[in-house]
Every structure is written in structure tokens, then in C-alpha cells.
Design a protein around this motif. Sequence first.
Motif, PDB file in Angstrom:
ATOM      1  N   LEU A  51      13.704   6.734   6.875  1.00  0.00           N
ATOM      2  CA  LEU A  51      15.040   6.227   6.553  1.00  0.00           C
ATOM      3  C   LEU A  51      15.662   6.938   5.352  1.00  0.00           C
ATOM      4  CD1 LEU A  51      17.192   4.239   7.425  1.00  0.00           C
ATOM      5  CD2 LEU A  51      16.139   2.514   5.940  1.00  0.00           C
ATOM      6  N   PRO A  52      14.932   7.166   4.251  1.00  0.00           N
ATOM      7  CA  PRO A  52      15.526   7.971   3.174  1.00  0.00           C
ATOM      8  C   PRO A  52      15.908   9.379   3.619  1.00  0.00           C
ATOM      9  CG  PRO A  52      13.609   6.792   2.367  1.00  0.00           C
ATOM     10  CD  PRO A  52      13.628   6.614   3.850  1.00  0.00           C
ATOM     11  N   LEU A  53      15.127   9.950   4.513  1.00  0.00           N
ATOM     12  CA  LEU A  53      15.446  11.281   5.039  1.00  0.00           C
ATOM     13  C   LEU A  53      16.775  11.260   5.795  1.00  0.00           C
ATOM     14  CD1 LEU A  53      12.913  13.694   6.620  1.00  0.00           C
ATOM     15  CD2 LEU A  53      14.981  13.167   7.880  1.00  0.00           C
ATOM     16  N   ILE A  54      16.989  10.207   6.576  1.00  0.00           N
ATOM     17  CA  ILE A  54      18.243  10.084   7.322  1.00  0.00           C
ATOM     18  C   ILE A  54      19.422   9.922   6.367  1.00  0.00           C
ATOM     19  CG2 ILE A  54      19.499   8.651   8.982  1.00  0.00           C
ATOM     20  CD1 ILE A  54      16.744   7.952  10.197  1.00  0.00           C
ATOM     21  N   LEU A  55      19.233   9.135   5.317  1.00  0.00           N
ATOM     22  CA  LEU A  55      20.314   8.917   4.352  1.00  0.00           C
ATOM     23  C   LEU A  55      20.618  10.173   3.541  1.00  0.00           C
ATOM     24  CD1 LEU A  55      19.303   5.362   3.068  1.00  0.00           C
ATOM     25  CD2 LEU A  55      21.045   5.949   4.763  1.00  0.00           C
ATOM     26  N   LEU A  56      19.625  11.023   3.356  1.00  0.00           N
ATOM     27  CA  LEU A  56      19.828  12.266   2.612  1.00  0.00           C
ATOM     28  C   LEU A  56      20.477  13.351   3.460  1.00  0.00           C
ATOM     29  CD1 LEU A  56      19.251  13.921  -0.015  1.00  0.00           C
ATOM     30  CD2 LEU A  56      17.007  14.469   0.974  1.00  0.00           C
ATOM     31  N   SER A  57      20.330  13.270   4.764  1.00  0.00           N
ATOM     32  CA  SER A  57      20.764  14.357   5.646  1.00  0.00           C
ATOM     33  C   SER A  57      22.258  14.689   5.559  1.00  0.00           C
ATOM     34  CB  SER A  57      20.378  14.035   7.095  1.00  0.00           C
ATOM     35  OG  SER A  57      20.988  12.836   7.525  1.00  0.00           O
ATOM     36  N   PRO A  58      23.185  13.725   5.382  1.00  0.00           N
ATOM     37  CA  PRO A  58      24.601  14.133   5.290  1.00  0.00           C
ATOM     38  C   PRO A  58      24.894  15.056   4.114  1.00  0.00           C
ATOM     39  CG  PRO A  58      24.437  11.790   5.741  1.00  0.00           C
ATOM     40  CD  PRO A  58      23.059  12.259   5.417  1.00  0.00           C
ATOM     41  N   PHE A  59      24.241  14.827   2.987  1.00  0.00           N
ATOM     42  CA  PHE A  59      24.466  15.685   1.822  1.00  0.00           C
ATOM     43  C   PHE A  59      23.950  17.102   2.078  1.00  0.00           C
ATOM     44  CE2 PHE A  59      23.947  11.309   0.360  1.00  0.00           C
ATOM     45  CZ  PHE A  59      25.138  11.126  -0.324  1.00  0.00           C
ATOM     46  N   LEU A  60      22.823  17.195   2.767  1.00  0.00           N
ATOM     47  CA  LEU A  60      22.302  18.517   3.108  1.00  0.00           C
ATOM     48  C   LEU A  60      23.141  19.166   4.202  1.00  0.00           C
ATOM     49  CD1 LEU A  60      18.489  17.688   3.071  1.00  0.00           C
ATOM     50  CD2 LEU A  60      19.863  18.723   1.270  1.00  0.00           C
ATOM     51  N   GLY A  61      23.703  18.340   5.087  1.00  0.00           N
ATOM     52  CA  GLY A  61      24.591  18.886   6.107  1.00  0.00           C
ATOM     53  C   GLY A  61      25.834  19.519   5.508  1.00  0.00           C
ATOM     54  N   ILE A  62      26.335  18.947   4.424  1.00  0.00           N
ATOM     55  CA  ILE A  62      27.496  19.531   3.746  1.00  0.00           C
ATOM     56  C   ILE A  62      27.159  20.917   3.220  1.00  0.00           C
ATOM     57  CG2 ILE A  62      29.027  19.274   1.754  1.00  0.00           C
ATOM     58  CD1 ILE A  62      28.811  16.248   2.133  1.00  0.00           C
ATOM     59  N   MET A  63      25.936  21.090   2.716  1.00  0.00           N
ATOM     60  CA  MET A  63      25.528  22.397   2.209  1.00  0.00           C
ATOM     61  C   MET A  63      25.515  23.455   3.307  1.00  0.00           C
ATOM     62  SD  MET A  63      22.414  21.435  -0.356  1.00  0.00           S
ATOM     63  CE  MET A  63      22.193  23.178  -0.653  1.00  0.00           C
ATOM     64  N   MET A  76       0.820  -1.207   0.000  1.00  0.00           N
ATOM     65  CA  MET A  76       0.000   0.000   0.000  1.00  0.00           C
ATOM     66  C   MET A  76       0.856   1.262   0.000  1.00  0.00           C
ATOM     67  SD  MET A  76      -3.160  -0.960  -0.101  1.00  0.00           S
ATOM     68  CE  MET A  76      -4.034   0.503   0.439  1.00  0.00           C
ATOM     69  N   GLN A  77       1.929   1.258   0.784  1.00  0.00           N
ATOM     70  CA  GLN A  77       2.783   2.447   0.860  1.00  0.00           C
ATOM     71  C   GLN A  77       3.529   2.671  -0.450  1.00  0.00           C
ATOM     72  OE1 GLN A  77       3.083   4.636   3.307  1.00  0.00           O
ATOM     73  NE2 GLN A  77       2.065   3.635   5.010  1.00  0.00           N
ATOM     74  N   VAL A  78       3.974   1.588  -1.078  1.00  0.00           N
ATOM     75  CA  VAL A  78       4.702   1.729  -2.343  1.00  0.00           C
ATOM     76  C   VAL A  78       3.783   2.281  -3.431  1.00  0.00           C
ATOM     77  CG1 VAL A  78       5.856   0.427  -4.178  1.00  0.00           C
ATOM     78  CG2 VAL A  78       6.426  -0.014  -1.793  1.00  0.00           C
ATOM     79  N   ARG A  79       2.516   1.912  -3.388  1.00  0.00           N
ATOM     80  CA  ARG A  79       1.580   2.429  -4.385  1.00  0.00           C
ATOM     81  C   ARG A  79       1.359   3.930  -4.226  1.00  0.00           C
ATOM     82  NH1 ARG A  79      -3.017  -2.301  -3.808  1.00  0.00           N
ATOM     83  NH2 ARG A  79      -1.774  -4.016  -4.704  1.00  0.00           N
ATOM     84  N   ARG A  80       1.414   4.412  -2.998  1.00  0.00           N
ATOM     85  CA  ARG A  80       1.221   5.846  -2.754  1.00  0.00           C
ATOM     86  C   ARG A  80       2.583   6.532  -2.679  1.00  0.00           C
ATOM     87  NH1 ARG A  80      -2.763   3.889   1.163  1.00  0.00           N
ATOM     88  NH2 ARG A  80      -1.323   4.387   2.856  1.00  0.00           N
ATOM     89  N   ARG A  81       3.274   6.553  -3.810  1.00  0.00           N
ATOM     90  CA  ARG A  81       4.633   7.102  -3.826  1.00  0.00           C
ATOM     91  C   ARG A  81       4.646   8.592  -3.502  1.00  0.00           C
ATOM     92  NH1 ARG A  81       4.425   3.704  -8.330  1.00  0.00           N
ATOM     93  NH2 ARG A  81       5.761   1.855  -8.187  1.00  0.00           N
ATOM     94  N   GLY A  82       3.606   9.293  -3.925  1.00  0.00           N
ATOM     95  CA  GLY A  82       3.578  10.730  -3.672  1.00  0.00           C
ATOM     96  C   GLY A  82       3.590  11.061  -2.196  1.00  0.00           C
ATOM     97  N   ASP A  83       2.880  10.263  -1.397  1.00  0.00           N
ATOM     98  CA  ASP A  83       2.856  10.507   0.047  1.00  0.00           C
ATOM     99  C   ASP A  83       4.220  10.285   0.684  1.00  0.00           C
ATOM    100  OD1 ASP A  83       0.194  11.039  -0.206  1.00  0.00           O
ATOM    101  OD2 ASP A  83      -0.469   9.042   0.420  1.00  0.00           O
ATOM    102  N   LEU A  84       5.067   9.482   0.040  1.00  0.00           N
ATOM    103  CA  LEU A  84       6.403   9.220   0.570  1.00  0.00           C
ATOM    104  C   LEU A  84       7.432  10.221   0.056  1.00  0.00           C
ATOM    105  CD1 LEU A  84       6.425   5.334   0.112  1.00  0.00           C
ATOM    106  CD2 LEU A  84       5.932   6.602   2.201  1.00  0.00           C
ATOM    107  N   VAL A  85       7.266  10.647  -1.189  1.00  0.00           N
ATOM    108  CA  VAL A  85       8.257  11.538  -1.802  1.00  0.00           C
ATOM    109  C   VAL A  85       8.073  12.975  -1.337  1.00  0.00           C
ATOM    110  CG1 VAL A  85       9.091  12.464  -4.001  1.00  0.00           C
ATOM    111  CG2 VAL A  85       8.550  10.027  -3.788  1.00  0.00           C
ATOM    112  N   ASN A  86       6.834  13.403  -1.147  1.00  0.00           N
ATOM    113  CA  ASN A  86       6.589  14.810  -0.805  1.00  0.00           C
ATOM    114  C   ASN A  86       7.314  15.262   0.464  1.00  0.00           C
ATOM    115  OD1 ASN A  86       5.005  15.136  -3.054  1.00  0.00           O
ATOM    116  ND2 ASN A  86       3.066  14.820  -1.982  1.00  0.00           N
ATOM    117  N   PRO A  87       7.265  14.517   1.579  1.00  0.00           N
ATOM    118  CA  PRO A  87       8.018  14.964   2.763  1.00  0.00           C
ATOM    119  C   PRO A  87       9.521  15.021   2.531  1.00  0.00           C
ATOM    120  CG  PRO A  87       6.371  13.341   3.374  1.00  0.00           C
ATOM    121  CD  PRO A  87       6.430  13.343   1.883  1.00  0.00           C
ATOM    122  N   LEU A  88      10.038  14.088   1.736  1.00  0.00           N
ATOM    123  CA  LEU A  88      11.472  14.093   1.450  1.00  0.00           C
ATOM    124  C   LEU A  88      11.859  15.322   0.629  1.00  0.00           C
ATOM    125  CD1 LEU A  88      13.948  12.272   1.946  1.00  0.00           C
ATOM    126  CD2 LEU A  88      13.520  11.241  -0.289  1.00  0.00           C
TER     127      LEU A  88
END
Length: 244
Positions: free
Chosen positions: A128-140, A35-47
Motif C-alpha cells: 500500500l505505501p508503494l501504491i501511494l508513492l507511485s504517483p510522485f514517481l510517475g510525475i518524474m 511483528m511486522q511493525v517491529r521489523r521496519r527494515g523489512d518493510l522500508v527496504n523494498p519501498l
Amino acid sequence: MNKPAAAFCRLKQKPANLPGLFAVFKAALGREWRMQVRRRGDLVNPLVFFALVVVLFPLGISPTEDILAPVAPGVLWVAALLATLMSLDALFRPDLLDGSLEQQLVTGYPLAPLALAKLGVHWLLSSLPLILLSPFLGIMLYLPWEAQGVMMLALLLGSLALSLVGAIGAALTAGVGKSGVLMTLLVLPFYIPVLIFGTGAMQAAISGGSAMAHLSLLGALAALAITLAPWAIAAGLKIAVSGE
């Protein structure tokens, strides 16, 4: 025992062919994953929201290291907190609208493990994707390398607490239309300790001190949330179903 009483006792007994709670938990995990994979927009928007807040922040004040580095922990944590709130807004509402929650109540299985399965999948696909993305944003934001590991660990522990506490508000407001503001008002006071300890851990790492105290408190909050939140979520969902 008379015949009516015996018949009532047989109705109250659990059928032998009814699957166990662990099997139901596994089935709930699989269902929620699909169900969560089908609603990709709900997962991508917060990221995307998390990334945009951090990317636009230097444009709003100054891109210099002297200004961005001191405020980097606060910016990252506030953005993560708001992104988590955004992802939890409609967590249980689809299940309430399509009758899934009522069916789960009818089966007689406790709602707490089923809610925990839903939250586990939601955390894996959103936080979890948010956590993995955070180091790249921390560099900025000129976050020092020595603070990157502490930041990821703090976000790992803090996001668990944020998701579980936020899910309580999502459960209580599942039957309310356009409940985003109401849910925010309900859970935001409980987010403040996580925000304080998370930013404190990063600031301690930046200054060269030990972040263990802050991380321990975040771990304690996460453990407390994992222990108590599923039962509070189950109670909130029952209220939402009964008030629909």
C-alpha cells in the motif's frame, strides 16, 4: 462402544473452550501487525528500492520527456514487481525458525486463514505505501495525469496478485537458506500476466483508450489468487515444516 474407543473419540473432539476460527484470525492479525511493525527494515527496504530504481532510471538513459514517457509504465511495473519479490523473500522464515509454524499446525486450525491474515498485514504495510508513492514517481517519468488513477488502480489489483502468488514461493522455500533466487525462479513466470495487463492498462490510459479490459483481467487474477493461494501457501508451509 468400548472404553478405549470412547476415549479416542473424546480426544478427537474439539474442546468447548477452544476459541473459534474468527477469533484466532483476529488474534493472528494483531500478532502479525506487531511483528511486522517491529521489523521496519523489512518493510522500508523494498519501498526504498522501488523509489531508487525509478529515480535512477532517467539518469541511465535520458531525462527528456520524449524518451521517458513511453517507457514509464514498464519501468514502474518492473520496479514494483521486483520490490514485491524483495519484500516476500523472508516472509515465513522467522515463523519457521522460532517454531511458530509448528505450533500453528499442532493447534489443528487450518493454516490458510492464518496465512491470509499474515499476507493481509504484509500487503497493508508494504504494498500500500508503494501504491501511494507511485504517483510522485510517475510525475518524474512524465506520466500523464489522466493515467495516474489507472496506474494506482492497476497497482492495487496487481499487487494483490503479486503478493499472493509470491507468498506461495516464499512458503515453499521457507526452509531453504538463501532462497531468494530459487523463489524468484519459481514465481516469476506467474508474474508475467500481471506485468502484461498492468502495463497494458497504463498504456491504454495514456493513449486515450479504455483500460477496463486490462483492469478486469487484473481483478480476475487477484480474485483467483485470493481464492486459491492461501490453500497453496498452507500446503507449502506444511512441506517446509516437515522437511525442516
